[in-house]
Design an enzyme around this catalytic site. Sequence first.
Site, mmCIF file in Angstrom:
data_model
loop_
_atom_site.group_PDB
_atom_site.id
_atom_site.type_symbol
_atom_site.label_atom_id
_atom_site.label_comp_id
_atom_site.label_asym_id
_atom_site.label_seq_id
_atom_site.Cartn_x
_atom_site.Cartn_y
_atom_site.Cartn_z
ATOM 1 N N ASP A 10 0.928 -1.286 0.251
ATOM 2 C CA ASP A 10 0.092 0.185 0.075
ATOM 3 C C ASP A 10 1.003 1.234 -0.050
ATOM 4 O O ASP A 10 2.166 1.056 0.349
ATOM 5 C CB ASP A 10 -0.997 -0.054 1.155
ATOM 6 C CG ASP A 10 -1.719 1.234 1.430
ATOM 7 O OD1 ASP A 10 -2.375 1.490 0.267
ATOM 8 O OD2 ASP A 10 -1.674 1.780 2.694
ATOM 9 N N ASP A 12 -0.165 5.157 0.816
ATOM 10 C CA ASP A 12 0.065 6.239 2.041
ATOM 11 C C ASP A 12 -0.026 5.359 3.514
ATOM 12 O O ASP A 12 -0.810 4.496 3.572
ATOM 13 C CB ASP A 12 -1.410 7.077 1.889
ATOM 14 C CG ASP A 12 -1.228 7.829 0.613
ATOM 15 O OD1 ASP A 12 0.094 7.983 0.143
ATOM 16 O OD2 ASP A 12 -2.360 8.344 0.138
HETATM 17 MG MG LIG Z 1 -2.713 3.192 3.420
#
Ligand SMILES: [Mg+2]
Length: 178
Positions: A10, A12
């Site tokens: 992932d 962020d």
């Molecule tokens: Mg995230």
Amino acid sequence: MEKRPAVFFDRDGVVNRSPGAGYVTRWQDFELNEGIDAAVSLCKSRGYYAVLVTSQRCVSKGLISIDTLHALHDEMQHALGASAKFDSIHEFTGLPGTESLEKPNPGLILEAARALPIDLERSWLIGDADRDIVMAQRAGVPSTVRVLTNHPVGVEAMFTVDSIAALIPLLELRLPFV
Ligand SMILES: [Mg+2]
């Protein structure tokens, strides 16, 4: 080409510091997490593809153009360096027709598995939100790691770490060589 597993990252909260409820729309606000280059590089050196799977609804909200998002990812790749470059990047933008890519649907991972010969059954995912963990489970990716950030924990990942600094020793210990 022979299939290899991937580690799905992932963005962020994992690759860069979480912007909280907002979005990162400019490179000057993109703050790479310390040690993430070492973590990506470790996965690659063990024989895994490194794949970025990120939700950036800011595109459909008109906060950033798709070209600017891609330019930001080019900067990120450059900053990560050659040994930690992602092999493939997949984005959910929220634009019409992209619903199947929205986490926790498995679409982003399945799209990556069409772009590269990925062995999903031996793949891993590293995320910070429930939707990341569930996306992996729905795509048939069995091994999941949660990096704790500001997201509430509703679904247990296989492993949980409280920082990127703690992620590296976990991977050193648990990530099998391919
Ligand atoms: Mg995230």
